[in-house]
Design an enzyme around this catalytic site. Structure first.
Site, PDB file in Angstrom:
ATOM      1  N   GLY A  87     -38.914 -76.440   0.026  1.00  0.00           N
ATOM      2  CA  GLY A  87     -39.195 -75.157   0.672  1.00  0.00           C
ATOM      3  C   GLY A  87     -39.683 -74.166  -0.349  1.00  0.00           C
ATOM      4  CG  HIS A  88     -38.331 -72.515  -3.765  1.00  0.00           C
ATOM      5  ND1 HIS A  88     -37.565 -71.382  -3.940  1.00  0.00           N
ATOM      6  CD2 HIS A  88     -37.729 -73.479  -4.493  1.00  0.00           C
ATOM      7  CE1 HIS A  88     -36.554 -71.657  -4.729  1.00  0.00           C
ATOM      8  NE2 HIS A  88     -36.611 -72.923  -5.068  1.00  0.00           N
ATOM      9  CG  HIS A  89     -42.805 -72.739   1.892  1.00  0.00           C
ATOM     10  ND1 HIS A  89     -42.702 -74.023   1.401  1.00  0.00           N
ATOM     11  CD2 HIS A  89     -42.664 -72.847   3.238  1.00  0.00           C
ATOM     12  CE1 HIS A  89     -42.523 -74.867   2.394  1.00  0.00           C
ATOM     13  NE2 HIS A  89     -42.482 -74.187   3.516  1.00  0.00           N
ATOM     14  CB  ALA A  90     -41.933 -67.262   4.286  1.00  0.00           C
TER      15      ALA A  90
ATOM     16  NE  ARG B 208     -39.293 -72.917   5.668  1.00  0.00           N
ATOM     17  CZ  ARG B 208     -39.910 -73.470   6.697  1.00  0.00           C
ATOM     18  NH1 ARG B 208     -39.948 -74.770   6.819  1.00  0.00           N
ATOM     19  NH2 ARG B 208     -40.489 -72.736   7.614  1.00  0.00           N
TER      20      ARG B 208
END
Ligand code: TYD
Length: 152
Positions: free
Chosen positions: A71-74, A120
């Site tokens: 993740g580490h993104h939106a 996330r």
């Protein structure tokens, strides 16, 4: 009937109502069918257990280490439901207003609906896997990958 105009209106009504509807994370439950002596079967249909038309399914398999973070993104528009397949998932979400949520997902009959614009982090167990149902096809333009951009 002018199909072009009507489908345009329909698309935009659906799009705006979806974005307004999904402003908070949600646990969704799947239909479970117990198949005696064989194991369980779980079912998700778009528009039912997964409450949007499914445009894409992807899965992450065989995490290389305990606590590996995905993740580490939106996403700007895509709504997604994340379901653990093997091993436990810890999911941390951050809303556009900075509200944080933490979930532990272990049951294959439950998934987490992640609304658009939620940052996330998904922590996996070694050799774990999960599957994701998305409301949009893959489009790199839909990603916010820079946390400082997300926080603006
Ligand atoms: P990414 O979303 O960054 O993976 P994760 O959040 O699980 O760590 O995706 C990794 C790479 O895979 C990236 O280059 C984009 C690509 N990708 C696709 O081509 N199609 C897809 O449907 C997904 C989810 C990723």
């Amino acid at each position: 009937m002018d199909f072009t105009i009507n489908s345009f209106i329909l698309t935009n009504i659906t799009k705006s109502s979806q974005l307004e509807l999904y402003t908070t994370p949600l646990i969704v439950s799947f239909k479970t069918i117990d198949v005696a002596e064989k194991g369980s079967l779980f079912v998700a249909e778009g528009g039912k257990e997964i409450p949007f038309p499914i445009k894409r399914v992807y899965w992450v398999h065989d995490a290389k280490s305990d606590g590996e973070v995905r993740g580490h993104h939106a996403h700007k528009e895509s709504i997604q439901v994340v379901v653990p397949m093997h091993g436990k998932l810890k999911v941390e979400l951050e809303s556009p207003t900075g509200e944080t949520f933490t979930y532990e997902l272990i049951k294959p009959n439950e998934g987490l609906l992640v609304p658009p614009l939620f940052w996330r982090r998904i922590y996996m167990e070694k050799e774990g896997s999960c599957i994701c149902f998305a409301s949009k096809e893959y489009n790199e333009e839909d990603y916010i990958r820079d946390y400082s951009v997300f926080k603006k």
